[in-house]
Every structure is written in C-alpha cells, then in structure tokens.
Design a protein around this motif. Structure first.
Motif, mmCIF file in Angstrom:
data_model
loop_
_atom_site.group_PDB
_atom_site.id
_atom_site.type_symbol
_atom_site.label_atom_id
_atom_site.label_comp_id
_atom_site.label_asym_id
_atom_site.label_seq_id
_atom_site.Cartn_x
_atom_site.Cartn_y
_atom_site.Cartn_z
ATOM 1 N N UNK A 104 16.348 60.231 42.170
ATOM 2 C CA UNK A 104 17.409 59.615 42.973
ATOM 3 C C UNK A 104 17.027 58.182 43.354
ATOM 4 N N UNK A 105 15.756 57.981 43.700
ATOM 5 C CA UNK A 105 15.258 56.646 44.058
ATOM 6 C C UNK A 105 15.390 55.697 42.865
ATOM 7 N N UNK A 106 15.078 56.200 41.681
ATOM 8 C CA UNK A 106 15.181 55.376 40.467
ATOM 9 C C UNK A 106 16.646 55.086 40.114
ATOM 10 N N UNK A 107 17.511 56.060 40.355
ATOM 11 C CA UNK A 107 18.939 55.826 40.124
ATOM 12 C C UNK A 107 19.459 54.746 41.073
ATOM 13 N N UNK A 108 19.094 54.852 42.352
ATOM 14 C CA UNK A 108 19.526 53.848 43.341
ATOM 15 C C UNK A 108 19.109 52.444 42.902
ATOM 16 N N UNK A 109 17.884 52.353 42.380
ATOM 17 C CA UNK A 109 17.355 51.063 41.914
ATOM 18 C C UNK A 109 18.165 50.563 40.711
ATOM 19 N N UNK A 110 18.498 51.471 39.794
ATOM 20 C CA UNK A 110 19.278 51.101 38.606
ATOM 21 C C UNK A 110 20.668 50.602 38.994
ATOM 22 N N UNK A 111 21.267 51.232 39.999
ATOM 23 C CA UNK A 111 22.628 50.859 40.418
ATOM 24 C C UNK A 111 22.688 49.440 40.986
ATOM 25 N N UNK A 112 21.569 48.979 41.523
ATOM 26 C CA UNK A 112 21.531 47.626 42.102
ATOM 27 C C UNK A 112 21.808 46.542 41.053
ATOM 28 N N UNK A 113 21.628 46.883 39.799
ATOM 29 C CA UNK A 113 21.858 45.915 38.715
ATOM 30 C C UNK A 113 23.348 45.724 38.417
ATOM 31 N N UNK A 114 24.195 46.521 39.065
ATOM 32 C CA UNK A 114 25.640 46.449 38.795
ATOM 33 C C UNK A 114 26.425 46.241 40.098
ATOM 34 N N UNK A 132 -0.165 66.673 41.724
ATOM 35 C CA UNK A 132 -0.897 65.390 41.713
ATOM 36 C C UNK A 132 -0.136 64.360 40.887
ATOM 37 N N UNK A 133 0.373 64.807 39.739
ATOM 38 C CA UNK A 133 1.134 63.901 38.867
ATOM 39 C C UNK A 133 2.415 63.442 39.566
ATOM 40 N N UNK A 134 3.075 64.373 40.231
ATOM 41 C CA UNK A 134 4.312 64.048 40.944
ATOM 42 C C UNK A 134 4.053 63.038 42.064
ATOM 43 N N UNK A 135 2.958 63.238 42.795
ATOM 44 C CA UNK A 135 2.591 62.330 43.892
ATOM 45 C C UNK A 135 2.319 60.925 43.355
ATOM 46 N N UNK A 136 1.656 60.850 42.198
ATOM 47 C CA UNK A 136 1.377 59.555 41.574
ATOM 48 C C UNK A 136 2.661 58.835 41.178
ATOM 49 N N UNK A 137 3.601 59.584 40.589
ATOM 50 C CA UNK A 137 4.888 58.997 40.196
ATOM 51 C C UNK A 137 5.680 58.555 41.434
ATOM 52 N N UNK A 138 5.589 59.339 42.488
ATOM 53 C CA UNK A 138 6.289 58.993 43.736
ATOM 54 C C UNK A 138 5.755 57.681 44.308
ATOM 55 N N UNK A 139 4.431 57.513 44.229
ATOM 56 C CA UNK A 139 3.799 56.286 44.747
ATOM 57 C C UNK A 139 4.337 55.041 44.053
ATOM 58 N N UNK A 140 4.666 55.171 42.751
ATOM 59 C CA UNK A 140 5.223 54.037 41.996
ATOM 60 C C UNK A 140 6.558 53.584 42.578
ATOM 61 N N UNK A 141 7.233 54.507 43.293
ATOM 62 C CA UNK A 141 8.519 54.183 43.922
ATOM 63 C C UNK A 141 8.359 53.981 45.435
ATOM 64 N N UNK A 154 12.895 56.536 34.017
ATOM 65 C CA UNK A 154 12.719 55.224 34.641
ATOM 66 C C UNK A 154 14.057 54.592 35.013
ATOM 67 N N UNK A 155 14.017 53.673 35.980
ATOM 68 C CA UNK A 155 15.215 52.924 36.367
ATOM 69 C C UNK A 155 15.768 52.160 35.177
ATOM 70 N N UNK A 156 14.865 51.645 34.330
ATOM 71 C CA UNK A 156 15.283 50.886 33.140
ATOM 72 C C UNK A 156 16.107 51.764 32.200
ATOM 73 N N UNK A 157 15.657 53.000 31.970
ATOM 74 C CA UNK A 157 16.398 53.930 31.110
ATOM 75 C C UNK A 157 17.774 54.239 31.695
ATOM 76 N N UNK A 158 17.794 54.503 33.004
ATOM 77 C CA UNK A 158 19.057 54.821 33.678
ATOM 78 C C UNK A 158 20.012 53.631 33.598
ATOM 79 N N UNK A 159 19.445 52.444 33.785
ATOM 80 C CA UNK A 159 20.238 51.208 33.729
ATOM 81 C C UNK A 159 20.876 51.043 32.344
ATOM 82 N N UNK A 160 20.098 51.304 31.293
ATOM 83 C CA UNK A 160 20.600 51.191 29.913
ATOM 84 C C UNK A 160 21.761 52.144 29.655
ATOM 85 N N UNK A 161 21.618 53.372 30.156
ATOM 86 C CA UNK A 161 22.670 54.376 29.949
ATOM 87 C C UNK A 161 23.943 53.994 30.710
ATOM 88 N N UNK A 162 23.775 53.508 31.942
ATOM 89 C CA UNK A 162 24.929 53.059 32.728
ATOM 90 C C UNK A 162 25.628 51.906 31.993
#
Length: 205
Positions: free
Chosen positions: A18-28, A72-81, A192-200
């Motif tokens: 959801x956080x990555x989607x929100x970021x992708x939406x900012x491009x539009x 642990x993997x999920x926590x690492x990915x969360x930190x990126x956001x 990724x936000x980039x992938x979501x942005x491309x699809x949008x």
C-alpha cells in the motif's frame, strides 16, 4: 481510474504494498484515482477473539524460529519504505473482520486510505490488537467518524458482507496478498513503486 487492492490488515506485505502504491500514485497528480479496499482474510477460520501470537506462529509455521527468516526479510523491505515494524510488540493475532469493516465505513467519507494506514501502523508498529472494537473505534474517532456509527456498522449483515469476499478471492485464484487490479492488469505481491507506476501509466494511455 479505479484500483482495487485485495489486502488483509495483519499482512505486513500489504502494508508495504500500500505504501508503494501511494508513492506510485504521486507521479500522476492530474489523475483522479478511486482506490477500493477489498477485504481478504488470511485466516478465514480465526476465532472472533483472535489467538495468542505464539500459538499462531506455532500453528502457521511450526514456531517463531521457523517464521523468523520470512519476518526478517519483511522487516528489511519495510525499512526501505521508512516503516519500522516492531513485531515483538504483537501479543495477539486478531480476527480482522472488524478492521475491514472500519475501512469500508471510512470509504463513505473518503478517509479509507488514511484509516487503513493507521490500522497497519497500530498493528505492525505499536502492536495493538486491531481485532478489538474499542481500538478500532478510537482510530475511527481520530478521523471524525462517530463511535456509535462505527458500533452500529459492526453488525452481522456487514460481517456477512466481508465474508462474502472469501469466495470472490477463490474464484480469482488469489492465494496471497497484496493483489492489485489496475485497469485491465493485475499485480500480485508488494512490487516496487516503479513497477506499479509503469502499470498505471500503461492503463492510462
């Protein structure tokens, strides 16, 4: 453009997605998006009162130690956001029906994205029991939704409505969330936000 987001409120990957989607939406900034939350229950047989976290990890993964690498993997990915998950604070795995209902109610006043985020934060960062009506009512009140209105919305008819999405997800063969329906495309997982942005973008052209 309408975007449907199939997600569960105890799904860390859904919070990240959801956080990555929100970021992708900012491009539009010129595009009006209608974001619909579609309730998905990871644990359709969860008791109404939820279960102790340790017991849940035992049932689901065979214990905390076996679940740890995935978390642990999920926590690492969360930190990126910039999301600081604190899973050790979680003492109970809740039934998520009422949290889904609060999000659906919040759609009426167009604060569902903010409320969904607050529910995620309450669970993954603060370790609160988001199956508890009072905790959900307090979240709703922060966004000017009346406590009585929330309580009345938590009725058996609306609970059935949330449960009616279980066969919908099965028909669509959705085995994991988050799952996004963006225009004519579907995206599975917290991409990724980039992938979501491309699809949008491709669905806007």
């Amino acid at each position: 453009m309408k975007i449907k987001v199939f997600a569960d409120t105890i799904c860390g990957w859904c919070f990240i997605g959801q956080t990555r989607l929100n970021k992708a939406l900012e491009a539009f900034p010129e595009t009006k998006f209608e974001i619909e939350h579609v309730p998905f229950q990871l644990n359709t047989d969860m008791p109404k009162e939820g279960i102790e976290r340790s017991e849940y990890l035992e049932i689901k993964f065979g214990g905390k130690e076996l679940a740890q690498p995935m978390y642990d993997r999920m926590i690492e990915e969360a930190k990126k956001e910039n999301l600081n998950f604190d899973l050790d604070k979680i003492k109970k795995t809740p039934n998520t029906v009422f949290s889904h209902l609060l999000i659906k109610l919040a759609e009426q006043s167009n604060v569902h994205i903010e409320i969904k985020e607050k529910i995620y934060q309450s669970y993954f960062i603060n370790g609160l029991d988001i199956g508890d009506k009072e905790i959900l009512i307090n979240i709703g009140k922060k966004f000017n939704i009346n406590a009585d209105v929330i309580n009345n919305f938590f009725n058996s008819k609306n609970i059935e409505e949330v449960n009616s999405y279980i066969p919908v997800a099965r028909e669509k063969k959705i085995n994991g969330v988050p799952f996004f329906e963006i225009g004519t495309d579907v995206i599975s997982g917290a991409q990724s936000s980039a992938n979501l942005k491309d699809v949008i973008k491709s669905n806007l052209s």
